[in-house]
Scaffold this motif. Structure first.
Motif, PDB file in Angstrom:
ATOM      1  N   PHE A   1      -9.485  -4.652   7.947  1.00  0.00           N
ATOM      2  CA  PHE A   1      -9.196  -3.646   7.178  1.00  0.00           C
ATOM      3  C   PHE A   1      -7.640  -3.312   6.949  1.00  0.00           C
ATOM      4  O   PHE A   1      -7.289  -2.943   5.741  1.00  0.00           O
ATOM      5  CB  PHE A   1      -9.649  -2.191   8.329  1.00  0.00           C
ATOM      6  CG  PHE A   1      -9.399  -0.802   7.780  1.00  0.00           C
ATOM      7  CD1 PHE A   1     -10.270  -0.368   7.100  1.00  0.00           C
ATOM      8  CD2 PHE A   1      -8.034  -0.254   7.816  1.00  0.00           C
ATOM      9  CE1 PHE A   1      -9.904   0.848   6.566  1.00  0.00           C
ATOM     10  CE2 PHE A   1      -7.894   0.965   7.494  1.00  0.00           C
ATOM     11  CZ  PHE A   1      -8.712   1.784   6.694  1.00  0.00           C
ATOM     12  N   SER A   2      -6.954  -3.842   7.814  1.00  0.00           N
ATOM     13  CA  SER A   2      -5.317  -3.590   7.786  1.00  0.00           C
ATOM     14  C   SER A   2      -4.662  -4.231   6.701  1.00  0.00           C
ATOM     15  O   SER A   2      -3.867  -4.022   6.050  1.00  0.00           O
ATOM     16  CB  SER A   2      -4.617  -3.780   9.056  1.00  0.00           C
ATOM     17  OG  SER A   2      -4.983  -5.137   9.510  1.00  0.00           O
ATOM     18  N   LYS A   3      -5.278  -5.693   6.620  1.00  0.00           N
ATOM     19  CA  LYS A   3      -4.497  -6.935   5.740  1.00  0.00           C
ATOM     20  C   LYS A   3      -5.355  -6.621   4.293  1.00  0.00           C
ATOM     21  O   LYS A   3      -4.777  -7.186   3.362  1.00  0.00           O
ATOM     22  CB  LYS A   3      -4.757  -8.185   6.548  1.00  0.00           C
ATOM     23  CG  LYS A   3      -3.887  -8.130   7.370  1.00  0.00           C
ATOM     24  CD  LYS A   3      -3.969  -9.592   8.197  1.00  0.00           C
ATOM     25  CE  LYS A   3      -3.139  -9.478   9.444  1.00  0.00           C
ATOM     26  NZ  LYS A   3      -3.574 -10.760  10.362  1.00  0.00           N
ATOM     27  N   ASP A   4      -6.565  -6.408   4.222  1.00  0.00           N
ATOM     28  CA  ASP A   4      -7.219  -6.556   3.018  1.00  0.00           C
ATOM     29  C   ASP A   4      -7.745  -5.116   2.200  1.00  0.00           C
ATOM     30  O   ASP A   4      -7.287  -5.088   1.108  1.00  0.00           O
ATOM     31  CB  ASP A   4      -8.904  -7.108   3.041  1.00  0.00           C
ATOM     32  CG  ASP A   4      -8.449  -8.647   3.540  1.00  0.00           C
ATOM     33  OD1 ASP A   4      -7.755  -9.117   3.127  1.00  0.00           O
ATOM     34  OD2 ASP A   4      -9.346  -9.003   4.393  1.00  0.00           O
ATOM     35  N   LEU A   5      -7.949  -4.275   2.997  1.00  0.00           N
ATOM     36  CA  LEU A   5      -8.068  -2.676   2.445  1.00  0.00           C
ATOM     37  C   LEU A   5      -7.246  -1.889   2.256  1.00  0.00           C
ATOM     38  O   LEU A   5      -7.071  -1.162   1.302  1.00  0.00           O
ATOM     39  CB  LEU A   5      -9.538  -2.253   3.320  1.00  0.00           C
ATOM     40  CG  LEU A   5     -10.698  -3.076   3.350  1.00  0.00           C
ATOM     41  CD1 LEU A   5     -11.791  -2.232   4.171  1.00  0.00           C
ATOM     42  CD2 LEU A   5     -10.994  -3.630   1.837  1.00  0.00           C
ATOM     43  N   GLN A   6      -6.318  -1.761   3.641  1.00  0.00           N
ATOM     44  CA  GLN A   6      -5.199  -0.756   3.396  1.00  0.00           C
ATOM     45  C   GLN A   6      -4.452  -1.219   2.186  1.00  0.00           C
ATOM     46  O   GLN A   6      -3.878   0.101   1.346  1.00  0.00           O
ATOM     47  CB  GLN A   6      -4.357  -0.756   4.588  1.00  0.00           C
ATOM     48  CG  GLN A   6      -3.487   0.331   4.688  1.00  0.00           C
ATOM     49  CD  GLN A   6      -4.228   1.913   4.403  1.00  0.00           C
ATOM     50  OE1 GLN A   6      -5.227   2.195   5.189  1.00  0.00           O
ATOM     51  NE2 GLN A   6      -3.687   2.408   3.598  1.00  0.00           N
ATOM     52  N   PRO A   7      -3.981  -2.350   1.819  1.00  0.00           N
ATOM     53  CA  PRO A   7      -3.198  -2.362   0.720  1.00  0.00           C
ATOM     54  C   PRO A   7      -3.900  -1.822  -0.504  1.00  0.00           C
ATOM     55  O   PRO A   7      -3.242  -1.320  -1.631  1.00  0.00           O
ATOM     56  CB  PRO A   7      -2.958  -3.948   0.511  1.00  0.00           C
ATOM     57  CG  PRO A   7      -3.063  -4.551   1.974  1.00  0.00           C
ATOM     58  CD  PRO A   7      -4.263  -3.352   2.629  1.00  0.00           C
ATOM     59  N   ILE A   8      -5.132  -1.884  -0.787  1.00  0.00           N
ATOM     60  CA  ILE A   8      -5.854  -1.730  -1.907  1.00  0.00           C
ATOM     61  C   ILE A   8      -6.014  -0.103  -1.962  1.00  0.00           C
ATOM     62  O   ILE A   8      -5.503   0.702  -3.041  1.00  0.00           O
ATOM     63  CB  ILE A   8      -7.495  -1.734  -1.740  1.00  0.00           C
ATOM     64  CG1 ILE A   8      -7.562  -3.325  -1.947  1.00  0.00           C
ATOM     65  CG2 ILE A   8      -8.299  -1.299  -2.651  1.00  0.00           C
ATOM     66  CD1 ILE A   8      -9.166  -3.747  -1.701  1.00  0.00           C
ATOM     67  N   PHE A   9      -5.924   0.722  -0.748  1.00  0.00           N
ATOM     68  CA  PHE A   9      -5.977   2.109  -0.859  1.00  0.00           C
ATOM     69  C   PHE A   9      -4.433   2.783  -0.970  1.00  0.00           C
ATOM     70  O   PHE A   9      -4.419   3.646  -1.815  1.00  0.00           O
ATOM     71  CB  PHE A   9      -6.412   2.748   0.710  1.00  0.00           C
ATOM     72  CG  PHE A   9      -7.849   2.393   1.011  1.00  0.00           C
ATOM     73  CD1 PHE A   9      -8.797   2.322  -0.062  1.00  0.00           C
ATOM     74  CD2 PHE A   9      -8.145   1.972   2.180  1.00  0.00           C
ATOM     75  CE1 PHE A   9     -10.352   2.111   0.404  1.00  0.00           C
ATOM     76  CE2 PHE A   9      -9.462   1.642   2.506  1.00  0.00           C
ATOM     77  CZ  PHE A   9     -10.473   1.737   1.566  1.00  0.00           C
ATOM     78  N   THR A  10      -3.568   1.798  -0.389  1.00  0.00           N
ATOM     79  CA  THR A  10      -2.151   2.202  -0.475  1.00  0.00           C
ATOM     80  C   THR A  10      -1.640   2.312  -2.125  1.00  0.00           C
ATOM     81  O   THR A  10      -1.303   3.123  -2.634  1.00  0.00           O
ATOM     82  CB  THR A  10      -1.110   1.451   0.221  1.00  0.00           C
ATOM     83  OG1 THR A  10      -1.574   1.487   1.601  1.00  0.00           O
ATOM     84  CG2 THR A  10       0.227   1.867   0.180  1.00  0.00           C
ATOM     85  N   ALA A  11      -2.156   1.195  -2.764  1.00  0.00           N
ATOM     86  CA  ALA A  11      -1.831   1.152  -4.225  1.00  0.00           C
ATOM     87  C   ALA A  11      -2.714   1.740  -4.999  1.00  0.00           C
ATOM     88  O   ALA A  11      -1.968   2.352  -6.182  1.00  0.00           O
ATOM     89  CB  ALA A  11      -2.073  -0.423  -4.707  1.00  0.00           C
ATOM     90  N   ASN A  12      -3.883   2.355  -4.827  1.00  0.00           N
ATOM     91  CA  ASN A  12      -4.682   2.913  -5.767  1.00  0.00           C
ATOM     92  C   ASN A  12      -5.171   4.500  -5.257  1.00  0.00           C
ATOM     93  O   ASN A  12      -5.431   5.064  -6.059  1.00  0.00           O
ATOM     94  CB  ASN A  12      -5.869   2.315  -5.837  1.00  0.00           C
ATOM     95  CG  ASN A  12      -5.568   0.630  -6.526  1.00  0.00           C
ATOM     96  OD1 ASN A  12      -5.116   0.548  -7.415  1.00  0.00           O
ATOM     97  ND2 ASN A  12      -6.095  -0.286  -5.725  1.00  0.00           N
ATOM     98  N   CYS A  13      -4.739   4.585  -4.146  1.00  0.00           N
ATOM     99  CA  CYS A  13      -5.677   6.005  -3.927  1.00  0.00           C
ATOM    100  C   CYS A  13      -4.624   6.946  -3.078  1.00  0.00           C
ATOM    101  O   CYS A  13      -4.701   8.125  -3.207  1.00  0.00           O
ATOM    102  CB  CYS A  13      -6.567   5.861  -2.518  1.00  0.00           C
ATOM    103  SG  CYS A  13      -7.829   4.487  -3.417  1.00  0.00           S
ATOM    104  N   ALA A  14      -3.650   6.411  -2.036  1.00  0.00           N
ATOM    105  CA  ALA A  14      -2.792   7.148  -1.363  1.00  0.00           C
ATOM    106  C   ALA A  14      -1.702   7.529  -2.394  1.00  0.00           C
ATOM    107  O   ALA A  14      -0.338   7.112  -1.762  1.00  0.00           O
ATOM    108  CB  ALA A  14      -2.354   6.425  -0.061  1.00  0.00           C
ATOM    109  N   LEU A  15      -1.683   8.244  -3.375  1.00  0.00           N
ATOM    110  CA  LEU A  15      -0.673   8.606  -4.060  1.00  0.00           C
ATOM    111  C   LEU A  15      -0.478   9.959  -4.037  1.00  0.00           C
ATOM    112  O   LEU A  15      -1.596  10.730  -3.865  1.00  0.00           O
ATOM    113  CB  LEU A  15      -1.124   8.013  -5.619  1.00  0.00           C
ATOM    114  CG  LEU A  15      -1.487   6.552  -5.547  1.00  0.00           C
ATOM    115  CD1 LEU A  15      -1.975   6.395  -6.984  1.00  0.00           C
ATOM    116  CD2 LEU A  15      -0.440   5.826  -5.273  1.00  0.00           C
ATOM    117  N   SER A  16       0.460  10.431  -4.442  1.00  0.00           N
ATOM    118  CA  SER A  16       1.043  11.748  -4.675  1.00  0.00           C
ATOM    119  C   SER A  16      -0.225  12.656  -5.286  1.00  0.00           C
ATOM    120  O   SER A  16      -0.464  12.359  -6.358  1.00  0.00           O
ATOM    121  CB  SER A  16       2.358  12.248  -5.181  1.00  0.00           C
ATOM    122  OG  SER A  16       2.560  13.609  -5.010  1.00  0.00           O
ATOM    123  N   GLY A  17      -0.598  13.574  -4.606  1.00  0.00           N
ATOM    124  CA  GLY A  17      -1.842  14.488  -5.438  1.00  0.00           C
ATOM    125  C   GLY A  17      -3.338  14.031  -5.277  1.00  0.00           C
ATOM    126  O   GLY A  17      -4.123  14.471  -5.566  1.00  0.00           O
TER     127      GLY A  17
END
Length: 112
Positions: free
Chosen positions: A29-45
């Protein structure tokens, strides 16, 4: 003649689908998935505190997802799985990334 030459340049691009037939691969989760969420989903708005749930910033994403967006008994019925292969697919266009998320759910959604 010009229309014939232009139409011959057209190519369909079909992205590979997420597969359910093969056993799931190990996913962190921390090494593979979180980077995906950070780059594509956890964005302003988007999926940040005070906006659209689940919040997918690194500090709360695991708790948010496992608090009702993941179904480890029936992974294909997980809200997360349905969304990333439906409306949210444009934000995670990589079939490889979507497969990682699906494999993580099928592995029991561990906090690793």
């Amino acid at each position: 003649m010009l229309s014939l030459s232009l139409s011959s340049c057209y190519k369909d691009v079909i992205l590979p689908a997420v597969t359910t037939e093969q056993p799931p691969k190990y996913v962190s989760f921390s090494k593979d998935l979180q980077p995906i969420f950070t780059a594509n989903c956890a964005l302003s708005g988007c999926h940040v505190a005070g906006s659209q749930q689940p919040y997918l910033t690194a500090d709360v994403s695991y708790t948010q997802l496992t608090g009702g967006f993941v179904n480890t008994v029936l992974p294909t019925q997980s809200t997360l799985y349905i969304e990333i292969n439906g409306e949210m697919e444009v934000h995670i266009p990589s079939a490889t990334d979507r497969q990682k998320i699906f494999d993580w759910i099928r592995n029991g959604a561990p906090n690793n």
